[in-house]
Write an enzyme that holds these catalytic residues in place. Structure first.
Site, PDB file in Angstrom:
ATOM      1  N   GLN A   1      15.718 -35.146  21.554  1.00 30.91           N
ATOM      2  CA  GLN A   1      15.781 -36.218  20.558  1.00 30.91           C
ATOM      3  C   GLN A   1      15.588 -37.583  21.213  1.00 30.91           C
ATOM      4  OE1 GLN A   1      19.480 -35.502  18.493  1.00 30.91           O
ATOM      5  NE2 GLN A   1      18.655 -33.733  17.399  1.00 30.91           N
TER       6      GLN A   1
ATOM      7  N   ARG B   1       9.342 -32.764  12.416  1.00 31.10           N
ATOM      8  CA  ARG B   1       8.236 -33.487  13.046  1.00 31.10           C
ATOM      9  C   ARG B   1       6.981 -33.405  12.198  1.00 31.10           C
ATOM     10  NH1 ARG B   1      11.991 -32.053  16.684  1.00 31.10           N
ATOM     11  NH2 ARG B   1      12.145 -33.066  18.724  1.00 31.10           N
TER      12      ARG B   1
ATOM     13  N   GLY C   1      20.962 -35.264  13.106  1.00 29.59           N
ATOM     14  CA  GLY C   1      20.763 -36.066  14.311  1.00 29.59           C
ATOM     15  C   GLY C   1      19.290 -36.232  14.623  1.00 29.59           C
TER      16      GLY C   1
ATOM     17  N   ARG D   1      25.953 -23.931  12.533  1.00 27.98           N
ATOM     18  CA  ARG D   1      25.861 -22.869  13.557  1.00 27.98           C
ATOM     19  C   ARG D   1      27.231 -22.238  13.822  1.00 27.98           C
ATOM     20  NH1 ARG D   1      20.568 -23.296  14.280  1.00 27.98           N
ATOM     21  NH2 ARG D   1      19.709 -25.380  14.645  1.00 27.98           N
TER      22      ARG D   1
ATOM     23  N   ASP E   1      21.192 -24.855  21.258  1.00 30.33           N
ATOM     24  CA  ASP E   1      21.748 -24.570  19.929  1.00 30.33           C
ATOM     25  C   ASP E   1      22.207 -23.117  19.791  1.00 30.33           C
ATOM     26  OD1 ASP E   1      21.286 -27.174  19.160  1.00 30.33           O
ATOM     27  OD2 ASP E   1      19.323 -26.734  18.306  1.00 30.33           O
TER      28      ASP E   1
HETATM   29  C1  S3P Z   1      16.567 -31.147  18.582  1.00 32.07           C
HETATM   30  C2  S3P Z   1      17.025 -31.342  19.857  1.00 32.07           C
HETATM   31  C3  S3P Z   1      18.331 -30.855  20.335  1.00 32.07           C
HETATM   32  C4  S3P Z   1      18.923 -29.818  19.397  1.00 32.07           C
HETATM   33  C5  S3P Z   1      18.799 -30.220  17.964  1.00 32.07           C
HETATM   34  C6  S3P Z   1      17.343 -30.400  17.584  1.00 32.07           C
HETATM   35  C7  S3P Z   1      15.240 -31.677  18.217  1.00 32.07           C
HETATM   36  O1  S3P Z   1      19.236 -31.949  20.403  1.00 32.07           O
HETATM   37  O2  S3P Z   1      20.278 -29.579  19.711  1.00 32.07           O
HETATM   38  O3  S3P Z   1      19.364 -29.219  17.122  1.00 32.07           O
HETATM   39  O4  S3P Z   1      14.692 -31.274  17.169  1.00 32.07           O
HETATM   40  O5  S3P Z   1      14.704 -32.488  18.976  1.00 32.07           O
HETATM   41  P1  S3P Z   1      19.369 -32.891  21.730  1.00 32.07           P
HETATM   42  O6  S3P Z   1      18.098 -33.616  21.890  1.00 32.07           O
HETATM   43  O7  S3P Z   1      20.507 -33.806  21.420  1.00 32.07           O
HETATM   44  O8  S3P Z   1      19.672 -31.933  22.828  1.00 32.07           O
END
Ligand code: S3P
Length: 432
Positions: A173, A28, A96, A393, A320
């Site tokens: 996310q 971010r 992701g 992980r 996580d």
């Molecule tokens: C994250 C949100 C989580 C987490 C990922 C990082 C983020 O995912 O598992 O490692 O930085 O916003 P989800 O939003 O899919 O839960």
């Protein structure tokens, strides 16, 4: 890439571990700084493969990112409306977070962007972001009926329309993608979460002068005129990386570790609540604020753990950390029952399945359910060759299991670079 052998620790883990920067906040920090128009000096940045994917994407969109050292960057954007059409395909790698947040930021733009990523990211569900963004008027086209990579974002005519989205699953996310799209949309954009997920996007938007409205579990954003970049952003240490040491020290007899500079944002500290509930000896000391986020040091000492149960309400606060918690549960007395964790099936790999398969090879007695795990503690660990599924992980939790158990040989071990590049160096240092 060879296998990595982790031997059983022949002595207690003792000393200090400086926890590297938080992955979520590092992503971010670069994304948001690219929307300001003055330079931002970012320190304690996590120089991991995932965060470097974000750096690559932001550079392709015209942001100036100077890498001063591994953990120190200066990012200068071209203002809130200054993103430029990328001349290449944007590669989110394994990340992701990069893909989902950037879909939110790019959906309102007046240019085409095309995303790709690695084979794991190609399997992960993107419909959860594409669907609500499309309701705001975005044109996003993806493989497999608009749910998977590769994904193309087509320019919209006019602006996206603000939208109220009640999220079916708690996901930082998805929430962040909607808030980022809301930065450019007409009217108000509101996201409502079933349970609170990590709030780093909200805190950082506020640090950039963007006003948010909170009401119960809903968050509302209105397009600001500009983003006012702070001069400095200090990234806190990542509790998701600290998790492996919290567990290792809790289960290796005689251990005592001081974990320095760990983020303790309460949307992330579910693992502390669960481990303490299992009887762990963890003391939080030296609490302070660092770059708008609370941080502290953690003193963790060996303790005999016992089983516990937890479910959907706490999952977003430790999503996580479940692989690490599962290791603790294997060394605890009695059973640990985890429910409401179906999201783990769509992480870098299906982590519920991966934990069941690999822990069983290492002597564990564990059952998978549709949305969780039942771990029968107190089994006798064995040495075995295990697969990381190329999931960072998974590799790290298998290493901790091997250290505390009878050793492990990990296939595809190098994936730890995704979130904790110095992890094996720390293992070597602490076990020497
Ligand atoms: C994250 C949100 C989580 C987490 C990922 C990082 C983020 O995912 O598992 O490692 O930085 O916003 P989800 O939003 O899919 O839960």
């Amino acid at each position: 890439m060879g296998n990595r052998v982790i031997n059983k620790a022949l002595k207690a883990l003792r000393g200090e571990v400086i926890i590297p920067g938080d992955k979520s906040v590092s992503h971010r920090s670069v994304m948001f700084s690219a929307l300001g128009d003055t330079p931002v000096h970012i320190t304690n940045f996590l120089p991991s493969a995932d965060c470097l994917s974000t750096v690559g994407v932001m550079r392709a969109l015209g942001a100036k990112v100077d890498i001063i050292s591994d953990t120190e960057l200066v990012v200068e954007g071209n203002g809130l409306h200054g993103l430029q059409e990328p001349a290449t395909i944007l590669d989110a790698g394994n990340s992701g977070t990069t893909l989902r947040l950037m879909m939110g930021m790019l959906a309102p733009q007046k240019f085409v962007s095309v995303f790709t990523g690695d084979s794991s990211l190609h399997k992960r569900p993107m419909g959860r972001v594409i669907k609500p963004l499309s309701r705001m008027g975005a044109h996003i086209v993806g493989r497999a009926d608009n749910t998977k990579l590769p994904i193309t974002i087509v320019p919209v005519e006019g602006r996206l329309k603000g939208y109220r989205y009640e999220m079916p699953v708690a996901s930082a996310q998805v929430k962040s993608a909607m808030l980022l799209a809301g930065l450019f949309a007409e009217g108000e954009t509101t996201v409502v979460e079933p349970y609170p997920s990590r709030n780093h996007t909200e805190l950082m938007l506020e640090a950039f002068g963007v006003e948010l409205k909170y009401e119960g579990t809903s968050i509302t954003i209105k397009a600001p005129e500009k983003m006012t970049a702070p001069e400095e952003l200090v990234v806190p240490g990542d509790i998701s990386s600290a998790a492996f040491w919290l567990v290792a020290a809790s289960i290796i007899p005689g251990s005592e570790l001081l974990l320095k500079n760990v983020g303790i944002n309460e949307t992330r500290t579910g693992i502390i609540d669960v481990l303490q509930d299992m009887g762990a000896d963890i003391t939080i000391i030296n609490e302070r604020k660092s770059g708008g986020e609370p941080v502290a040091d953690m003193l963790v000492k060996y303790a005999q753990l016992h089983g516990t149960s937890f479910g959907a309400d706490i999952i977003p606060r430790l999503v996580d950390e479940i692989p690490a918690i599962a290791v603790a549960a294997m060394f605890a007395q009695g059973d640990t029952v985890i429910t409401g964790a179906g999201e783990l099936r769509v992480k870098e790999t299906d982590r519920l399945e991966a934990i069941c398969q690999q822990f069983t090879r290492l002597g564990g007695n564990i059952e998978g359910t549709e949305d969780g795990l039942v771990i029968h503690g107190g089994t006798v660990p064995k040495m075995a060759e295990c697969f990381s599924y190329n999931d960072h992980r998974m590799a790290m939790c298998l290493a901790v299991l091997g250290l505390a158990g009878a050793g492990v040989e990990i296939q595809e071990p190098d994936c730890v670079d995704i979130s904790y590049p110095s992890f094996y160096d720390e293992v070597d240092r602490l076990t020497k």
